[in-house]
Design an enzyme around this catalytic site. Structure first.
Site, mmCIF file in Angstrom:
data_model
loop_
_atom_site.group_PDB
_atom_site.id
_atom_site.type_symbol
_atom_site.label_atom_id
_atom_site.label_comp_id
_atom_site.label_asym_id
_atom_site.label_seq_id
_atom_site.Cartn_x
_atom_site.Cartn_y
_atom_site.Cartn_z
ATOM 1 N N ARG A 54 -36.250 0.241 61.499
ATOM 2 C CA ARG A 54 -37.518 -0.243 60.965
ATOM 3 C C ARG A 54 -38.451 0.913 60.613
ATOM 4 O O ARG A 54 -38.284 2.021 61.076
ATOM 5 C CB ARG A 54 -38.213 -1.160 61.996
ATOM 6 C CG ARG A 54 -37.580 -2.537 62.100
ATOM 7 C CD ARG A 54 -38.314 -3.416 63.099
ATOM 8 N NE ARG A 54 -38.338 -2.811 64.419
ATOM 9 C CZ ARG A 54 -39.379 -2.167 64.954
ATOM 10 N NH1 ARG A 54 -40.508 -2.049 64.281
ATOM 11 N NH2 ARG A 54 -39.298 -1.650 66.163
ATOM 12 N N LYS A 197 -37.894 -9.122 61.698
ATOM 13 C CA LYS A 197 -39.092 -8.801 62.437
ATOM 14 C C LYS A 197 -40.349 -9.192 61.658
ATOM 15 O O LYS A 197 -41.419 -9.366 62.242
ATOM 16 C CB LYS A 197 -39.103 -7.318 62.826
ATOM 17 C CG LYS A 197 -38.163 -7.016 64.035
ATOM 18 C CD LYS A 197 -38.505 -7.845 65.236
ATOM 19 C CE LYS A 197 -38.073 -7.337 66.600
ATOM 20 N NZ LYS A 197 -36.693 -7.304 66.957
ATOM 21 N N HIS A 216 -41.213 -11.086 73.014
ATOM 22 C CA HIS A 216 -40.087 -10.230 72.636
ATOM 23 C C HIS A 216 -39.151 -10.176 73.851
ATOM 24 O O HIS A 216 -39.243 -9.273 74.683
ATOM 25 C CB HIS A 216 -40.595 -8.834 72.275
ATOM 26 C CG HIS A 216 -39.537 -7.947 71.690
ATOM 27 N ND1 HIS A 216 -39.465 -6.600 71.964
ATOM 28 C CD2 HIS A 216 -38.513 -8.208 70.857
ATOM 29 C CE1 HIS A 216 -38.446 -6.073 71.316
ATOM 30 N NE2 HIS A 216 -37.847 -7.027 70.639
ATOM 31 N N SER A 235 -36.690 -1.896 72.638
ATOM 32 C CA SER A 235 -35.374 -1.681 72.044
ATOM 33 C C SER A 235 -34.453 -0.883 72.974
ATOM 34 O O SER A 235 -34.869 0.124 73.554
ATOM 35 C CB SER A 235 -35.547 -0.943 70.716
ATOM 36 O OG SER A 235 -34.318 -0.892 70.061
ATOM 37 N N LYS A 239 -31.797 -6.415 76.453
ATOM 38 C CA LYS A 239 -32.049 -7.842 76.232
ATOM 39 C C LYS A 239 -30.789 -8.562 75.748
ATOM 40 O O LYS A 239 -30.358 -9.559 76.317
ATOM 41 C CB LYS A 239 -33.169 -8.058 75.193
ATOM 42 C CG LYS A 239 -34.533 -7.635 75.650
ATOM 43 C CD LYS A 239 -35.595 -7.948 74.602
ATOM 44 C CE LYS A 239 -35.405 -7.271 73.254
ATOM 45 N NZ LYS A 239 -35.407 -5.806 73.313
ATOM 46 N N THR A 240 -30.221 -8.043 74.660
ATOM 47 C CA THR A 240 -29.065 -8.719 74.054
ATOM 48 C C THR A 240 -27.842 -8.622 74.967
ATOM 49 O O THR A 240 -27.171 -9.616 75.238
ATOM 50 C CB THR A 240 -28.763 -8.109 72.672
ATOM 51 O OG1 THR A 240 -29.927 -8.280 71.852
ATOM 52 C CG2 THR A 240 -27.576 -8.788 72.017
ATOM 53 N N ASP A 254 -33.591 -12.319 71.507
ATOM 54 C CA ASP A 254 -34.656 -11.390 71.088
ATOM 55 C C ASP A 254 -36.075 -11.959 70.944
ATOM 56 O O ASP A 254 -37.028 -11.258 71.228
ATOM 57 C CB ASP A 254 -34.255 -10.739 69.765
ATOM 58 C CG ASP A 254 -35.038 -9.470 69.462
ATOM 59 O OD1 ASP A 254 -35.074 -8.577 70.322
ATOM 60 O OD2 ASP A 254 -35.627 -9.383 68.372
ATOM 61 N N ARG A 319 -25.465 -1.979 64.021
ATOM 62 C CA ARG A 319 -25.821 -3.331 64.462
ATOM 63 C C ARG A 319 -24.834 -4.370 63.982
ATOM 64 O O ARG A 319 -24.196 -4.215 62.933
ATOM 65 C CB ARG A 319 -27.188 -3.715 63.888
ATOM 66 C CG ARG A 319 -28.354 -2.917 64.422
ATOM 67 C CD ARG A 319 -28.955 -3.610 65.605
ATOM 68 N NE ARG A 319 -30.076 -2.859 66.167
ATOM 69 C CZ ARG A 319 -30.863 -3.335 67.131
ATOM 70 N NH1 ARG A 319 -30.675 -4.535 67.633
ATOM 71 N NH2 ARG A 319 -31.839 -2.604 67.604
#
Ligand code: ATP
Ligand code: MN
Length: 525
Positions: A54, A197, A216, A235, A239-240, A254, A319
């Site tokens: 990003r 996002k 988030h 990041s 989380k994932t 997410d 990704r």
């Protein structure tokens, strides 16, 4: 060929494919986008070009009298005047009009029908269309017929740059959001995550307006009780990875909302980091990278199109995007009851935070507003020290309101639902980055299991003398020696120095919010 038309958007292109199936988007990508491949496992390998992450410095919100007072202007939200927005939008449309083929994805964000929004993505790259097809909530055929007018439109002209002479532009990249128009314009970046996002930014504006907390975080649910648990984190904190949990149902990896009814996922897919991915350590994510999934910026071998997940030569940020139902234990629809546990994940590269500790509601607010994680030096030569990163609400770049707004909503929910709050360090142990090592994934998984099983409710704890939280000193399947970070360090004095250094950074960062006069630093509950 298609009867669908975009003339009400000022777009007049001969071929428009609306909500094309993945198989058709594969064919389009292979035919029209040089470099696109199909991986050995069937995923579409695509490249985002120069930008592989990003561009937070280039995200702008239109300053408009209707929303101006609501927005936290400053470090994450840069203002854009309406004229510049219109110039950028025109530029995006002009570019899109030069194409022979455009792709439209009409879909939803938000699994709770009460809080759902209709999104239209208009883009020139089939890879972008496939990405958003998988990341948004896919409409049924009937829903598509009745779709009507979208609430938000994303014009993705990322292949074409912004004009640096347009007022407010600081580079050739601009991601512009207008809440009033219900539009997002993307110029100068083809990183697909900007679209995802962008929607999250919109939800971070709309949801708190309605008293819903946008978060988030990833979320899982107990298969029997339906009660949920959420994991916040910046990041790379896990989380994932940690939400792909065979013992629980997956709600999302997410972005979520927490309403009076419970929690809901905002998205219809997951976006996993693929660097160093292996079937052994992350089997659920590995198997999801199959036909229909998008694999971004990965390197593969020419002979067999086997992906080399260890190759970071294009970017560390490789990704994979896949629809949530590719995860075996996903719960559809992606909604669940109120969380019993809120977990803050942090990747502490100083190696001083305990692997797991419990927070009082006051400490929870402190850590939520601070949003600490650390960045490691990576491959840069000469940089040995880890760097502390603070990002309010563990999602600074996507916040729209002042962090206080989200903190108040979270505090109220923690109180109402008597939620336990945990701080879990998925980062370094036995020393800082360079000396110690990253926490074994198996240990972190064991900690998360223990939290969910309620195994940590009655184990012995001690108060950390530097950070103040209740440190868990016994946890099934985790060696007790690592549960006390000081013990895990070879040099206790060095531990002490580093821990104090980090604690001072916490206080220093928190002070700015106290200075604002808005974060009270106390929790009246
Ligand atoms: P983003 O917001 O960018 O999507 P994320 O929080 O979802 O980030 P993950 O995709 O889960 O982060 O990335 C965590 C990475 O760290 C994975 O590559 C995972 O394999 C690795 N990892 C190594 N050790 C651990 C650990 N102990 N706990 C969690 N993840 C770990
Ligand atoms: Mn993630």
């Amino acid at each position: 060929m298609s009867t669908f038309d975009l003339s009400n958007h000022g777009l007049h292109v001969p071929t428009i494919l609306r909500n094309a199936d993945p198989s058709q988007l594969y064919e389009e990508a292979i035919q029209y986008e040089p470099g696109t491949r199909i991986s050995h496992s069937g995923a579409l390998i695509a490249y985002s070009g120069e930008k592989t992450g990003r561009s937070p410095q280039d995200k702008r919100l239109v300053k408009h009298q209707d929303s101006e007072q609501d927005i936290w202007w400053g470090p994450v939200n840069f203002p854009l005047d309406e004229t510049s927005f219109l110039i950028n939008r025109e530029r995006a449309k002009d570019y899109l009009n030069t194409r022979d083929r455009l792709y439209v994805v009409d879909a939803f964000a938000g699994w709770d029908p009460q809080h759902q929004i209709k999104v239209r993505v208009i883009c020139s790259r089939p890879y972008h269309a496939l990405f958003m097809h998988q990341m948004l909530i896919r409409p049924t055929d009937e829903q598509l017929v009745d779709f009507g007018e979208p609430d938000f439109v994303i014009y993705n002209a990322g292949r074409f740059p912004a004009n640096r002479h347009t007022s407010g532009m600081t580079s050739k990249t601009s991601v512009d959001v207008s809440f009033e128009n219900g539009e997002v314009v993307i110029l100068g970046t083809e990183y697909a995550g900007e679209m995802k996002k962008g929607i999250f930014t919109i939800m971070n504006y709309l949801m708190p307006k309605r008293g819903v907390l946008s978060m988030h975080c990833s979320a899982t649910a107990d298969r029997v009780t339906g009660q949920s648990s959420v994991m916040f984190g910046l990041s790379g904190t896990g989380k994932t990875t940690l939400s792909a949990d065979p013992r629980r149902s997956l709600i999302g990896d997410d972005e979520h909302g927490w309403s009076d009814e419970g929690i809901f996922n905002i998205e219809g897919g997951c976006y996993a980091k693929a660097i160093y991915l292996s079937r052994e350590s992350e089997p659920e994510i590995f198997q999801a990278l199959r036909f229909g999934a998008v694999l971004e910026n990965v390197v593969y071998d020419d002979a067999h199109h086997h992906v080399d997940f260890n190759n970071a030569s294009i970017t560390q940020n490789t990704r994979g995007a896949y629809p949530i139902e590719f995860v075996t234990n996903a719960k559809i629809p992606c909604v669940a009851g109120h969380p019993t546990d809120v977990i803050f994940l942090t990747c502490d590269a100083f190696g001083v935070l305990p692997p797991v500790s419990q927070l009082t509601p006051e400490q929870a607010m402190f850590h939520f507003v601070n949003g600490y994680t650390a960045k490691i030096a990576g491959t840069e030569v000469g940089i040995k020290e880890p760097q502390a990163t603070f990002s309010p609400c563990f999602g600074g770049p996507f916040l729209v309101w002042h962090p206080q707004k989200y903190a108040d909503l979270l505090a109220e929910r923690i109180r109402t639902h008597q939620v336990r709050v945990w701080l879990v360090n998925t980062g370094w142990t036995g020393g800082a980055y360079g000396v110690g090592s990253r926490m074994k994934l198996a240990y972190t998984r064991a900690i998360i299991d223990a939290i969910h099983a309620g195994d940590l409710h009655h184990v012995p704890t001690r108060t950390d003398p530097i950070f103040g939280m209740q440190v868990v000193t016994q946890c099934p399947n985790v060696p007790s020696a690592i549960l006390d970070p000081k013990q895990a360090w070879a040099d206790p004095a060095a531990y002490e120095t580093n821990a104090r250094k980090l604690a001072a950074l916490f206080e220093e960062n928190y002070a700015q919010f106290q200075a604002d006069g808005v974060i009270k630093g106390s929790f009246d509950g």
